[in-house]
Design an enzyme around this catalytic site. Structure first.
Site: not given
Ligand code: NAI
Length: 448
Positions: A32-33, A437
């Site tokens: 990852e840069k 409900h």
């Protein structure tokens, strides 16, 4: 050493794939840069939702008297809203780092590039921070980037993209948004709530292309009531600092604003990481992949925005699961049948399956089951003023083809419809389910 899997890009596609691969015993490396989490976590989905939630709380506090609560002198502090956003992003990024560690994934922070195969490794070869890494399989998850159109004068203007808008600590007096798509409309909602005079210029005849047109128009009406100005079927001809020349049906006008936000779409990132050495096949503006997310090279997979197909984080996550599953020997195919789309405005709009416009183009017969959200008791209890609609499109054989909801919390309800569409449920089968409900989700059962 030869890794089983090397992944370039640590966004939702990349980190999901890395975690899954690592946990399943594949020797995995992730490059990852910038920051782990990619655009979605650092400059997209999460930061925008953080800002939009602050805007919602502010609006709710201002509207409190409608619910018999007094709340005087309600104010906001934008620098603190931005600081909260940054804190949340940091927390979630740290969470991803921890997940990578737990899964035994080796994470390398740096700009990775694919090398000519076989020079050193005889398998996939990746260079990063001056080192060479070898891997049997490669997964490309480089994401997408903002499209900057060649509008005369734009380059010379100090405009915002979503990135700058997220870091801004002052509320502009007026804001012109070029492009009424997802990003444009979410920011329009945010800045409108903070008191900015917002103008949206959209070249098509309705905002939010791809969403149900009737609901998009209803949302536009809601936002117009809140003071947002829309110019549809309108082009931006040129920009001269704060002056914007627009054109509609041959008629030109000049608008003057304090800031411009550009949001005319995003495009896959295909350069800057040696893709040319692989020379894979392209499809439209992205990387061509098969149903197992393999590119035209069997050992090279691609997931997420790089395919240019869906540009949504949740699609990327599923694509990553399919790709890693395939590497592990599973033969699950990617299905794009039920990808929910959500716009996190206030009110939210959410959609899954096909729209009426698509069904008409495909010549598919369908019936419409439509109800105002006010048919849900819970919705009425919690929305003094809100209007909304639930629209269900049913095929001739009773299969649910599309569900489109305007009203809070559409984003949380839509998954019910997504499951029904993905599994090919008939309206009768979904209707026979027991919905708790009172919940807003009951509107689906009511409409059916
Ligand atoms: P978009 O493709 O959603 O919308 C761009 C809009 O700009 C379109 O309506 C288009 O007709 C219009 N346009 C294009 N050129 C124009 C021009 N010259 N003048 C006026 N209008 C023009 O792209 P956007 O909003 O930039 O978002 C990019 C991507 O990010 C999307 O594909 C979206 O899926 C993703 N995203 C998703 C979010 C979500 O799921 N809630 C939130 C933010 C982004």
């Amino acid at each position: 050493m030869i890794y089983d899997l090397a992944i370039i890009g640590g966004g939702p596609a990349g980190y999901t794939a890395a975690e899954l691969a690592g946990k399943n015993g594949l020797k995995t490396i992730l490059f990852e840069k910038n920051n782990l989490g990619g655009i979605c976590l650092n400059e997209g989905c999460i930061p925008t939702k953080t800002l939009l939630y602050s805007a919602k709380v502010y609006q709710t506090a201002k509207d409190a008297t409608k619910y018999a609560i007094s709340c005087e002198n309600v104010t906001f502090d934008l620098p603190k809203i931005i600081a909260r956003k940054t804190k949340i992003v940091r927390k979630l990024t740290a969470g991803i780092r921890a997940k990578m560690n737990e899964a035994g994934v080796e994470t390398v922070m740096g700009e990775a590039g694919v090398q000519v195969q076989g020079t050193e490794c005889k398998v996939q070869e990746i260079a990063c921070n001056g080192q060479i890494y070898c891997a049997s399989k490669l997964l490309l998850c480089t994401g997408s980037e903002t499209i900057i159109p060649p509008i005369p004068g734009l380059k010379e203007t100090d405009f915002w993209t979503s990135r700058e808008a997220l870091e801004n600590k002052g509320v502009p007096e007026s804001l012109l948004i070029i492009g009424g798509g997802v990003i444009g409309i979410e920011f329009a909602s945010f800045f409108n709530t903070l008191g900015t005079q917002v103008i949206v210029v959209e070249m098509l005849d309705e905002i939010l292309p791809g969403m149900d047109k009737e609901l998009s128009a209803l949302l536009r009406n809601e936002l117009t009531k809140k003071g947002i100005e829309f110019h549809l079927s309108t082009k931006v001809v040129s920009v001269d600092n704060r002056q914007i020349e627009i054109e509609k049906a041959g008629e030109k006008n000049i608008l003057e604003v304090s800031k411009i936000l550009l949001s005319v779409g995003r495009k896959p990132v295909l350069t800057g990481f040696g893709l040319e050495t692989l020379n894979p096949e392209l499809f439209r503006n992205g990387l061509k992949v098969n149903e197992y997310m393999q590119t035209s090279h069997a050992d090279v997979y691609a997931c997420g925005d790089i395919t240019g197909f869906s540009l949504l984080a949740h699609t990327a996550v599923r694509e990553a699961e399919v790709a890693v599953g395939h590497i592990l020997g599973k033969n699950e195919k990617m299905s794009y049948k039920a990808i929910p789309g959500v716009i996190y405005t206030n009110p939210e709009i959410a959609s899954v399956g096909k729209t009426e416009e698509v069904l008409q183009t495909e010549n598919v017969s369908y019936t419409v089951k439509q109800l105002p959200m006010a048919y849900s008791g819970r919705f009425v209890a919690e929305n003094e003023q809100g209007n909304g609609v639930c629209k269900i499109l049913e095929g001739e054989d009773g299969t649910i083809l599309g569900v489109h909801i305007l009203g809070n919390p559409a984003s949380e309800i839509i998954v019910i419809a997504g499951i029904a569409i993905e599994k090919g449920l008939k309206a009768e089968e979904l209707k026979a389910m027991i919905f708790p409900h009172p919940t807003v989700g009951e509107i689906i059962k009511e409409a059916l």
